[in-house]
Design a protein around this motif. Sequence first.
Motif, mmCIF file in Angstrom:
data_model
loop_
_atom_site.group_PDB
_atom_site.id
_atom_site.type_symbol
_atom_site.label_atom_id
_atom_site.label_comp_id
_atom_site.label_asym_id
_atom_site.label_seq_id
_atom_site.Cartn_x
_atom_site.Cartn_y
_atom_site.Cartn_z
ATOM 1 N N ARG A 136 -15.216 6.584 8.367
ATOM 2 C CA ARG A 136 -13.777 6.883 8.347
ATOM 3 C C ARG A 136 -13.036 6.064 9.392
ATOM 4 N NH1 ARG A 136 -11.692 12.184 11.189
ATOM 5 N NH2 ARG A 136 -12.463 10.890 12.897
ATOM 6 N N ASP A 137 -13.550 6.061 10.625
ATOM 7 C CA ASP A 137 -12.880 5.349 11.717
ATOM 8 C C ASP A 137 -12.903 3.832 11.509
ATOM 9 O OD1 ASP A 137 -12.451 7.858 12.765
ATOM 10 O OD2 ASP A 137 -13.992 7.675 14.341
ATOM 11 N N GLY A 138 -14.015 3.318 10.991
ATOM 12 C CA GLY A 138 -14.104 1.881 10.723
ATOM 13 C C GLY A 138 -13.127 1.442 9.645
ATOM 14 N N ILE A 139 -12.989 2.260 8.605
ATOM 15 C CA ILE A 139 -12.035 1.930 7.542
ATOM 16 C C ILE A 139 -10.616 2.016 8.073
ATOM 17 C CG2 ILE A 139 -11.078 2.748 5.349
ATOM 18 C CD1 ILE A 139 -14.016 3.329 4.537
ATOM 19 N N ASN A 140 -10.340 2.984 8.926
ATOM 20 C CA ASN A 140 -9.014 3.071 9.529
ATOM 21 C C ASN A 140 -8.703 1.801 10.318
ATOM 22 O OD1 ASN A 140 -6.544 4.498 10.380
ATOM 23 N ND2 ASN A 140 -7.512 4.370 12.391
ATOM 24 N N THR A 141 -9.655 1.338 11.106
ATOM 25 C CA THR A 141 -9.452 0.108 11.884
ATOM 26 C C THR A 141 -9.223 -1.083 10.963
ATOM 27 O OG1 THR A 141 -10.808 0.958 13.688
ATOM 28 C CG2 THR A 141 -10.509 -1.432 13.590
ATOM 29 N N TRP A 142 -10.025 -1.202 9.893
ATOM 30 C CA TRP A 142 -9.878 -2.315 8.950
ATOM 31 C C TRP A 142 -8.503 -2.268 8.298
ATOM 32 C CZ3 TRP A 142 -8.801 -3.342 3.881
ATOM 33 C CH2 TRP A 142 -9.130 -4.616 3.407
ATOM 34 N N MET A 143 -8.083 -1.092 7.884
ATOM 35 C CA MET A 143 -6.781 -0.954 7.222
ATOM 36 C C MET A 143 -5.635 -1.270 8.183
ATOM 37 S SD MET A 143 -7.158 -0.233 3.963
ATOM 38 C CE MET A 143 -5.681 0.583 3.389
ATOM 39 N N GLN A 144 -5.778 -0.914 9.450
ATOM 40 C CA GLN A 144 -4.729 -1.223 10.424
ATOM 41 C C GLN A 144 -4.552 -2.731 10.565
ATOM 42 O OE1 GLN A 144 -2.673 1.036 11.621
ATOM 43 N NE2 GLN A 144 -3.853 2.684 10.695
ATOM 44 N N ASP A 145 -5.620 -3.487 10.337
ATOM 45 C CA ASP A 145 -5.541 -4.948 10.376
ATOM 46 C C ASP A 145 -5.029 -5.540 9.065
ATOM 47 O OD1 ASP A 145 -6.469 -5.025 12.986
ATOM 48 O OD2 ASP A 145 -8.573 -5.306 12.393
ATOM 49 N N HIS A 146 -4.817 -4.701 8.050
ATOM 50 C CA HIS A 146 -4.340 -5.129 6.731
ATOM 51 C C HIS A 146 -3.165 -4.243 6.299
ATOM 52 C CE1 HIS A 146 -8.484 -6.598 6.981
ATOM 53 N NE2 HIS A 146 -8.084 -7.576 6.177
ATOM 54 N N PRO A 147 -2.050 -4.289 7.049
ATOM 55 C CA PRO A 147 -0.940 -3.373 6.774
ATOM 56 C C PRO A 147 -0.315 -3.529 5.375
ATOM 57 C CG PRO A 147 -0.304 -5.041 8.370
ATOM 58 C CD PRO A 147 -1.771 -5.185 8.166
ATOM 59 N N ASP A 148 -0.431 -4.704 4.768
ATOM 60 C CA ASP A 148 0.131 -4.883 3.434
ATOM 61 C C ASP A 148 -0.593 -4.036 2.395
ATOM 62 O OD1 ASP A 148 1.989 -6.629 4.416
ATOM 63 O OD2 ASP A 148 0.885 -8.432 3.812
ATOM 64 N N ASP A 149 -1.772 -3.550 2.718
ATOM 65 C CA ASP A 149 -2.554 -2.754 1.783
ATOM 66 C C ASP A 149 -2.135 -1.280 1.773
ATOM 67 O OD1 ASP A 149 -4.074 -4.884 0.905
ATOM 68 O OD2 ASP A 149 -5.516 -4.675 2.524
ATOM 69 N N TYR A 150 -1.358 -0.865 2.742
ATOM 70 C CA TYR A 150 -0.985 0.555 2.745
ATOM 71 C C TYR A 150 0.486 0.817 3.067
ATOM 72 C CZ TYR A 150 -1.371 0.458 7.871
ATOM 73 O OH TYR A 150 -1.204 0.166 9.191
ATOM 74 N N ARG A 151 1.283 -0.202 3.203
ATOM 75 C CA ARG A 151 2.709 0.038 3.475
ATOM 76 C C ARG A 151 3.546 -0.267 2.285
ATOM 77 N NH1 ARG A 151 3.059 -2.102 9.651
ATOM 78 N NH2 ARG A 151 1.875 -0.421 10.471
#
Length: 164
Positions: A149-164
């Motif tokens: 969970r935490d690793g995916i959160n970190t990865w997603m934070q580095d890819h903001p276009d994927d969740y904003r």
Amino acid sequence: MLMAAALVSCTQGETDGGLGAASSAPPATAPQSPDPVENADAAERAAAEATEDPTGRVEPEPEAVRDAFATLQATLDETCTPGAGDCAYFLGRVTQELTELDEAMRADGRGPGHFKKPLADMKVLFGKLGEDRSTAHLEKHFSEIVGTRDGINTWMQDHPDDYR
């Protein structure tokens, strides 16, 4: 649709002299109602019937990655203590959120290759978990579940276009 077929059958019998009689008249169609609202309703029903899955099963669309990630993020401030009896809900929820995120990423239009790292991490986790979702088994894999969970959160934070 059955009613329409029966109506056409009955109407054809009246216009072509009965079954088997030769006729040069075009096949009859159901009479149109002068009410445009009724015609629109009938057209809408016919279109819905034409697009239904013939097997009758309805498969839900996977969540958008953004929505699935948002529900996973909602677990970031939560935790439990394995063995203390407070982990059943938490670990079950995190595991479910990861499953839904996995499905959303695989269904995303950019393809699973776009989410290679998080999908690989979830595959490793799901391989360890297998089908067993009992509290004892999830507690045994507490570190892997929370770490994924935490690793995916970190990865997603580095890819903001994927969740904003």
